[in-house]
Design an enzyme around this catalytic site. Structure first.
Site, PDB file in Angstrom:
ATOM      1  N   THR B  17       4.529 -92.128 -24.080  1.00 47.80           N
ATOM      2  CA  THR B  17       3.462 -91.666 -24.968  1.00 47.80           C
ATOM      3  C   THR B  17       3.823 -90.337 -25.632  1.00 47.80           C
ATOM      4  O   THR B  17       3.091 -89.872 -26.504  1.00 47.80           O
ATOM      5  CB  THR B  17       2.143 -91.497 -24.181  1.00 47.80           C
ATOM      6  OG1 THR B  17       2.384 -90.643 -23.053  1.00 47.80           O
ATOM      7  CG2 THR B  17       1.628 -92.832 -23.693  1.00 47.80           C
ATOM      8  N   GLY B  18       4.917 -89.716 -25.234  1.00 47.76           N
ATOM      9  CA  GLY B  18       5.346 -88.463 -25.860  1.00 47.76           C
ATOM     10  C   GLY B  18       6.099 -88.711 -27.161  1.00 47.76           C
ATOM     11  O   GLY B  18       6.391 -89.857 -27.529  1.00 47.76           O
ATOM     12  N   GLU B  98      17.464 -82.895 -21.191  1.00 46.65           N
ATOM     13  CA  GLU B  98      18.363 -81.877 -20.672  1.00 46.65           C
ATOM     14  C   GLU B  98      17.555 -80.714 -20.112  1.00 46.65           C
ATOM     15  O   GLU B  98      16.335 -80.779 -20.058  1.00 46.65           O
ATOM     16  CB  GLU B  98      19.328 -81.394 -21.762  1.00 46.65           C
ATOM     17  CG  GLU B  98      18.652 -80.888 -23.002  1.00 46.65           C
ATOM     18  CD  GLU B  98      19.655 -80.591 -24.106  1.00 46.65           C
ATOM     19  OE1 GLU B  98      20.793 -80.245 -23.804  1.00 46.65           O
ATOM     20  OE2 GLU B  98      19.258 -80.701 -25.284  1.00 46.65           O
ATOM     21  N   GLU B 209      35.923 -83.696 -19.942  1.00 53.69           N
ATOM     22  CA  GLU B 209      35.880 -82.417 -20.646  1.00 53.69           C
ATOM     23  C   GLU B 209      36.044 -81.286 -19.656  1.00 53.69           C
ATOM     24  O   GLU B 209      36.014 -81.500 -18.435  1.00 53.69           O
ATOM     25  CB  GLU B 209      34.581 -82.293 -21.441  1.00 53.69           C
ATOM     26  CG  GLU B 209      33.312 -82.390 -20.622  1.00 53.69           C
ATOM     27  CD  GLU B 209      32.063 -82.514 -21.501  1.00 53.69           C
ATOM     28  OE1 GLU B 209      32.061 -83.326 -22.452  1.00 53.69           O
ATOM     29  OE2 GLU B 209      31.086 -81.778 -21.231  1.00 53.69           O
ATOM     30  N   HIS B 246      27.610 -78.309 -23.882  1.00 53.60           N
ATOM     31  CA  HIS B 246      27.045 -78.901 -22.671  1.00 53.60           C
ATOM     32  C   HIS B 246      26.903 -77.825 -21.596  1.00 53.60           C
ATOM     33  O   HIS B 246      27.779 -76.967 -21.454  1.00 53.60           O
ATOM     34  CB  HIS B 246      27.958 -80.001 -22.122  1.00 53.60           C
ATOM     35  CG  HIS B 246      27.943 -81.256 -22.934  1.00 53.60           C
ATOM     36  ND1 HIS B 246      29.012 -82.132 -22.972  1.00 53.60           N
ATOM     37  CD2 HIS B 246      27.004 -81.787 -23.741  1.00 53.60           C
ATOM     38  CE1 HIS B 246      28.717 -83.152 -23.762  1.00 53.60           C
ATOM     39  NE2 HIS B 246      27.503 -82.966 -24.242  1.00 53.60           N
TER      40      HIS B 246
END
Lengths: 309, 290
Positions: B17-18, B98, B209, B246
């Protein structure tokens, strides 16, 4: 060990850290006759996927005498305490005392969202009496919502003024080489790293790399504050690139062109876009006199050549 | 087959619902994915994009049958959302958001693994098995189904790896973004082991990475694989000690850097690509020698 010591954590050190320990019920008054001065560290180890508890003699340069990894599903277990106390050469009552202290420090580290909690020195005497005499906390900034009081802690702002400006705009910028002549703005942290690697491998000298993060989804209002400081550097060559899954590529192109016109940036601009609404975006770039490239590798090669020319 | 997601995978969005959740719902439905419901505590009975919203994962599982959850709740609620999904027996949980506290990421990762569930992320772009199921940022129209697995932390690198595989004539069995945060639910080695066991995967592209040791931990898995692995570690020229977008892309010690990781993977038998644009051709050479 791979502690989470990357981007500067919030720090709580000195008297404030010791006061925090005292407020949590830890003994902090100096002992009259300490037999040993020890160091205890509870630190989140990203690769061990648990907390690493390390003990040793007091002093930053001393080698650990024992360490254990604690599974977050169980917390410290009795054998952890025995192993750590044994590593310190403690037996009987002092061993029990230090084991109990370690358990309480682990609990405190969790409660405080501490990535690292180091107590050094910890005084201990023959009776098992303890005193935590100095401490330092590294606190996880992403847990700030659980700790409103952290807002009053001193925050070491990371990065250069330009990087901080970009961060405030919602992007991530990295100034690579102050003498570099290429600035690149791309979509995604991975593409930022991969593009930098290619540019440098081909002989480019990169002044600035920027990851736009989700800003293209916010339209010109979100993008312009990011593009303006990058373009205002007026590097010898600029590069904009990304693979856009959302249909925002044309809006991205319009914003880039508008900012360059507003700032009257004369640097040659190379572009590569892929994904949705690519023809529209390429037409906008081409109409503005930007160089439109069909591939990432082709674009980066041209950027390096232009910077060298 | 593929891994994690298949043709019959039934997914929910936690936080549907967001703003982010409803946007992703529209996208998944437009791409004709098998999204069956949403979950938002306190919003049971609502609908989003014509799909029912339930108060809990348990309700969604009971009513709709669910294998997978795409989590878009705000970071403060992520831990509870993942615990709830795991307790409701959902086995694949993609944490799109995140800035999740590292302690929460650690707890959810261990909790899920102990109960046989996989968490991708935090900060995962999702997962796609092209032509079968796609719950990710990647646009299904640009993906090509095939027999090469792709695992990367970064969503952008997932897309670029898939693109350069396609240029070399290959499609992907499953493309897996494990997320860019410092503490993750799934690591490179976990994905490699899954691809090794997948009969519909012939080789794997692994993009690592700088930062952490996921790639080093993957090296022994590479060494034990029967399928060729093409590997690349990005961030070679990142300034030392800087965070590269990141949260987890930060080289502290040498072991977390390009050189050590690349050498470990090379010694383990991986075919090392020079850069992301070379992964397709490197895979071609690897398959030719397999």
């Amino acid at each position: 060990m791979a502690l989470l010591d990357g981007p500067p954590a919030l720090r709580l050190d000195g008297g404030a850290a010791l006061a925090r320990l005292a407020a949590a019920g830890f003994p902090t008054e100096a002992l009259k006759a300490p037999a040993r001065r020890l160091a205890i560290e509870v630190a989140l180890d990203r690769d061990a996927r648990g907390h690493r508890i390390t003990v040793g003699q007091s002093g930053a340069d001393t080698a650990p005498l024992a360490q254990v990894i604690v599974d977050p599903l169980t917390g410290p277990l009795a054998h952890h305490g025995r192993r750590l106390a044994g590593g310190l050469g403690l037996t009987s009552i002092p061993a029990k005392a230090i084991s109990d202290l370690i358990g309480k420090l682990y609990t405190l580290a969790l409660a405080e969202d501490a990535i690292q909690l180091r107590v050094d020195p910890v005084e201990i005497d023959e009776s098992g009496a303890l005193a935590c005499r100095a401490a330092g906390f590294g606190l996880d900034r992403m847990a700030e919502f659980r700790h409103p009081a952290w807002r009053d802690l001193p925050i070491e702002a990371p990065g250069t003024p330009l990087e901080r400006q970009l961060l405030a705009a919602g992007a991530v910028g990295v100034e690579v080489d102050p003498d570099g002549d290429i600035a690149a703005v791309v979509s995604g942290a991975g593409l930022m790293m991969a593009s930098l690697d290619i540019l440098v491998a081909r002989g480019g000298r990169v002044r600035l790399m920027v990851d736009m993060q989700g800003l293209p989804l916010q339209g010109a209002e979100g993008l312009a504050p990011l593009i303006e400081p990058a373009a205002a550097l007026r590097p010898k060559v600029m590069f904009y690139g990304g693979r856009f899954n959302a249909p925002v590529t044309d809006g991205f192109a319009r914003t880039v062109v508008a900012v360059h016109r507003k700032l009257a940036v004369e640097s040659p601009v190379y572009t590569w876009v892929d994904g949705n609404k690519v023809p529209e975006a390429q037409a906008i770039f081409a109409e503005a006199g930007f160089i439109v490239c069909d591939t990432l590798e082709g674009a980066l090669a041209e950027v390096v050549a232009a910077a060298a020319g | 087959m593929a891994i994690l997601l298949n043709r019959d995978t039934r997914a929910i969005i936690q936080g549907m619902t967001g703003k982010v959740g409803s946007a992703m719902a529209a996208r998944f439905l437009a791409a004709r994915q098998l999204l069956v419901a949403g979950v938002t505590p306190g919003r049971g009975g609502a609908t989003v994009e014509g799909l029912p919203v339930f108060d809990s994962c348990h309700d969604a599982v009971a009513e709709c049958g669910v294998d997978c959850s795409f989590v878009t709740v705000p970071a403060p609620f992520a831990l509870d959302a993942v615990y709830e999904a795991v307790d409701a027996s959902i086995k694949v949980i993609m944490l799109y958001i995140e800035n999740v506290p590292v302690l929460d990421a650690l707890r959810m990762s261990r909790y899920a693994r102990a109960r046989g569930a996989w968490v991708l992320g935090p900060n995962s772009a999702g997962c796609a098995s092209p032509g079968l199921a796609n719950f990710s940022e990647m646009d299904e129209r640009f993906l090509t189904a095939g027999r090469i697995g792709v695992v990367a932390k970064s969503g952008a690198m997932c897309m670029e790896a898939e693109h350069y595989l396609k240029r070399a004539g290959y499609g992907a069995s499953t493309i897996l973004s494990i997320g860019g945060d410092a503490v993750l639910g799934t690591y490179h080695g976990d994905a490699l082991a899954m691809f090794e066991a997948d009969p519909d995967t012939d080789g794997v592209v692994m993009v690592g990475e700088i930062g952490g040791r996921s790639e080093l931990q993957a090296a022994p898995v590479v060494a034990g694989m029967s399928k060729p692995v093409t590997a690349l570690v990005i961030g070679r020229h990142a300034p030392h000690g800087r965070q590269m977008g990141h949260a987890g892309a930060y080289q502290g010690e040498a072991e977390e850097g390009f050189a050590v990781k690349t050498e470990a993977l090379r010694k383990a038998g991986a075919w090392i690509a020079d850069d992301i644009t070379g992964v397709g051709e490197t895979m071609r050479r690897a398959l030719g020698n397999a």
